[in-house]
Design a protein around this motif. Sequence first.
Motif, PDB file in Angstrom:
ATOM      1  N   GLN A  39       4.205   5.795  -5.705  1.00  0.00           N
ATOM      2  CA  GLN A  39       4.008   5.781  -7.078  1.00  0.00           C
ATOM      3  C   GLN A  39       2.806   6.950  -7.642  1.00  0.00           C
ATOM      4  O   GLN A  39       3.317   7.685  -8.451  1.00  0.00           O
ATOM      5  CB  GLN A  39       3.636   4.515  -7.745  1.00  0.00           C
ATOM      6  CG  GLN A  39       4.855   3.490  -7.551  1.00  0.00           C
ATOM      7  CD  GLN A  39       4.508   2.025  -7.859  1.00  0.00           C
ATOM      8  OE1 GLN A  39       3.373   1.888  -8.193  1.00  0.00           O
ATOM      9  NE2 GLN A  39       5.537   0.983  -7.918  1.00  0.00           N
ATOM     10  N   LEU A  40       2.072   6.864  -6.692  1.00  0.00           N
ATOM     11  CA  LEU A  40       0.812   7.870  -7.092  1.00  0.00           C
ATOM     12  C   LEU A  40       1.101   9.064  -6.978  1.00  0.00           C
ATOM     13  O   LEU A  40       0.976   9.811  -7.901  1.00  0.00           O
ATOM     14  CB  LEU A  40      -0.419   7.395  -6.296  1.00  0.00           C
ATOM     15  CG  LEU A  40      -1.729   8.209  -6.631  1.00  0.00           C
ATOM     16  CD1 LEU A  40      -1.996   8.279  -8.148  1.00  0.00           C
ATOM     17  CD2 LEU A  40      -2.798   7.806  -5.655  1.00  0.00           C
ATOM     18  N   MET A  41       1.891   9.292  -5.912  1.00  0.00           N
ATOM     19  CA  MET A  41       2.350  10.716  -5.692  1.00  0.00           C
ATOM     20  C   MET A  41       3.446  11.199  -6.622  1.00  0.00           C
ATOM     21  O   MET A  41       3.170  12.313  -6.970  1.00  0.00           O
ATOM     22  CB  MET A  41       2.925  10.868  -4.015  1.00  0.00           C
ATOM     23  CG  MET A  41       1.904  10.663  -2.972  1.00  0.00           C
ATOM     24  SD  MET A  41       0.730  12.091  -2.924  1.00  0.00           S
ATOM     25  CE  MET A  41       1.732  13.204  -2.710  1.00  0.00           C
ATOM     26  N   SER A  66       2.853  15.244 -13.054  1.00  0.00           N
ATOM     27  CA  SER A  66       1.869  15.897 -13.844  1.00  0.00           C
ATOM     28  C   SER A  66       1.727  17.557 -13.576  1.00  0.00           C
ATOM     29  O   SER A  66       1.773  18.342 -14.338  1.00  0.00           O
ATOM     30  CB  SER A  66       0.406  15.217 -13.465  1.00  0.00           C
ATOM     31  OG  SER A  66       0.377  13.879 -13.971  1.00  0.00           O
ATOM     32  N   LEU A  67       1.920  17.626 -11.949  1.00  0.00           N
ATOM     33  CA  LEU A  67       1.974  19.083 -11.736  1.00  0.00           C
ATOM     34  C   LEU A  67       3.014  19.850 -12.293  1.00  0.00           C
ATOM     35  O   LEU A  67       2.965  21.194 -12.753  1.00  0.00           O
ATOM     36  CB  LEU A  67       1.974  19.152 -10.245  1.00  0.00           C
ATOM     37  CG  LEU A  67       0.630  18.822  -9.636  1.00  0.00           C
ATOM     38  CD1 LEU A  67       0.697  18.776  -8.009  1.00  0.00           C
ATOM     39  CD2 LEU A  67      -0.396  19.526  -9.935  1.00  0.00           C
ATOM     40  N   ASP A  68       4.238  19.254 -12.536  1.00  0.00           N
ATOM     41  CA  ASP A  68       5.558  19.687 -13.202  1.00  0.00           C
ATOM     42  C   ASP A  68       5.106  20.038 -14.380  1.00  0.00           C
ATOM     43  O   ASP A  68       5.786  21.231 -15.003  1.00  0.00           O
ATOM     44  CB  ASP A  68       6.697  18.941 -12.962  1.00  0.00           C
ATOM     45  CG  ASP A  68       7.279  18.787 -11.442  1.00  0.00           C
ATOM     46  OD1 ASP A  68       6.907  19.665 -10.708  1.00  0.00           O
ATOM     47  OD2 ASP A  68       7.976  17.837 -11.257  1.00  0.00           O
ATOM     48  N   TRP A  69       4.677  19.284 -15.103  1.00  0.00           N
ATOM     49  CA  TRP A  69       4.372  19.340 -16.549  1.00  0.00           C
ATOM     50  C   TRP A  69       3.423  20.539 -16.954  1.00  0.00           C
ATOM     51  O   TRP A  69       3.380  21.258 -17.801  1.00  0.00           O
ATOM     52  CB  TRP A  69       3.725  17.870 -17.027  1.00  0.00           C
ATOM     53  CG  TRP A  69       3.596  17.900 -18.736  1.00  0.00           C
ATOM     54  CD1 TRP A  69       4.393  17.839 -19.704  1.00  0.00           C
ATOM     55  CD2 TRP A  69       2.195  18.311 -19.205  1.00  0.00           C
ATOM     56  NE1 TRP A  69       3.768  18.030 -20.680  1.00  0.00           N
ATOM     57  CE2 TRP A  69       2.294  18.375 -20.615  1.00  0.00           C
ATOM     58  CE3 TRP A  69       0.801  18.591 -18.937  1.00  0.00           C
ATOM     59  CZ2 TRP A  69       1.404  18.683 -21.469  1.00  0.00           C
ATOM     60  CZ3 TRP A  69      -0.046  18.853 -19.676  1.00  0.00           C
ATOM     61  CH2 TRP A  69       0.042  18.811 -21.109  1.00  0.00           C
ATOM     62  N   ILE A  70       2.298  20.664 -15.956  1.00  0.00           N
ATOM     63  CA  ILE A  70       1.318  21.685 -16.088  1.00  0.00           C
ATOM     64  C   ILE A  70       2.055  22.884 -15.927  1.00  0.00           C
ATOM     65  O   ILE A  70       1.671  24.005 -16.556  1.00  0.00           O
ATOM     66  CB  ILE A  70       0.455  21.261 -15.022  1.00  0.00           C
ATOM     67  CG1 ILE A  70      -0.659  20.127 -15.500  1.00  0.00           C
ATOM     68  CG2 ILE A  70      -0.829  22.711 -14.899  1.00  0.00           C
ATOM     69  CD1 ILE A  70      -1.592  19.656 -14.622  1.00  0.00           C
ATOM     70  N   ALA A  83       0.808  -1.361   0.003  1.00  0.00           N
ATOM     71  CA  ALA A  83      -0.029  -0.063   0.032  1.00  0.00           C
ATOM     72  C   ALA A  83       0.831   1.206   0.059  1.00  0.00           C
ATOM     73  O   ALA A  83       0.579   2.148  -0.776  1.00  0.00           O
ATOM     74  CB  ALA A  83      -0.974   0.044   1.143  1.00  0.00           C
ATOM     75  N   VAL A  84       1.871   1.354   0.854  1.00  0.00           N
ATOM     76  CA  VAL A  84       2.999   2.287   1.006  1.00  0.00           C
ATOM     77  C   VAL A  84       3.401   2.570  -0.553  1.00  0.00           C
ATOM     78  O   VAL A  84       3.552   3.523  -1.092  1.00  0.00           O
ATOM     79  CB  VAL A  84       4.026   2.397   1.951  1.00  0.00           C
ATOM     80  CG1 VAL A  84       4.903   3.310   1.776  1.00  0.00           C
ATOM     81  CG2 VAL A  84       3.036   2.105   3.208  1.00  0.00           C
ATOM     82  N   SER A  85       3.786   1.703  -1.127  1.00  0.00           N
ATOM     83  CA  SER A  85       4.493   1.347  -2.454  1.00  0.00           C
ATOM     84  C   SER A  85       3.783   2.038  -3.375  1.00  0.00           C
ATOM     85  O   SER A  85       4.059   3.062  -4.147  1.00  0.00           O
ATOM     86  CB  SER A  85       5.011   0.240  -2.769  1.00  0.00           C
ATOM     87  OG  SER A  85       5.816   0.317  -3.833  1.00  0.00           O
ATOM     88  N   GLN A  86       2.600   1.790  -3.347  1.00  0.00           N
ATOM     89  CA  GLN A  86       1.340   1.997  -4.531  1.00  0.00           C
ATOM     90  C   GLN A  86       1.208   3.716  -4.048  1.00  0.00           C
ATOM     91  O   GLN A  86       0.965   4.407  -5.057  1.00  0.00           O
ATOM     92  CB  GLN A  86       0.185   1.350  -4.263  1.00  0.00           C
ATOM     93  CG  GLN A  86       0.192  -0.056  -4.845  1.00  0.00           C
ATOM     94  CD  GLN A  86      -0.896  -1.000  -4.625  1.00  0.00           C
ATOM     95  OE1 GLN A  86      -1.918  -0.670  -3.944  1.00  0.00           O
ATOM     96  NE2 GLN A  86      -1.059  -1.955  -5.488  1.00  0.00           N
TER      97      GLN A  86
END
Length: 66
Positions: free
Chosen positions: A49-51, A57-61, A43-46
């Motif tokens: 990865q999500l963060m 995505s925020l860097d790209w935006i 769960a922590v690993s997932q």
Amino acid sequence: MIGGQDEDSCGKSGTDETPQERKRRGGSASARGKQSLARKSTAVSQAVQLMSLICSSLDWIQLVMS
């Protein structure tokens, strides 16, 4: 002793459960603890990865907006 370690002649342990009952419950407390730890680790690993995906995505935006 006829049964396993810490069992009486009927196969009952000090916790009043048979080996079949113990197996149905999922093995020893140690084994269940390891399974729980493995689930938490997954769960922590997932979550990490999500963060990471969100931050990328925020860097790209931010790059597109500038």
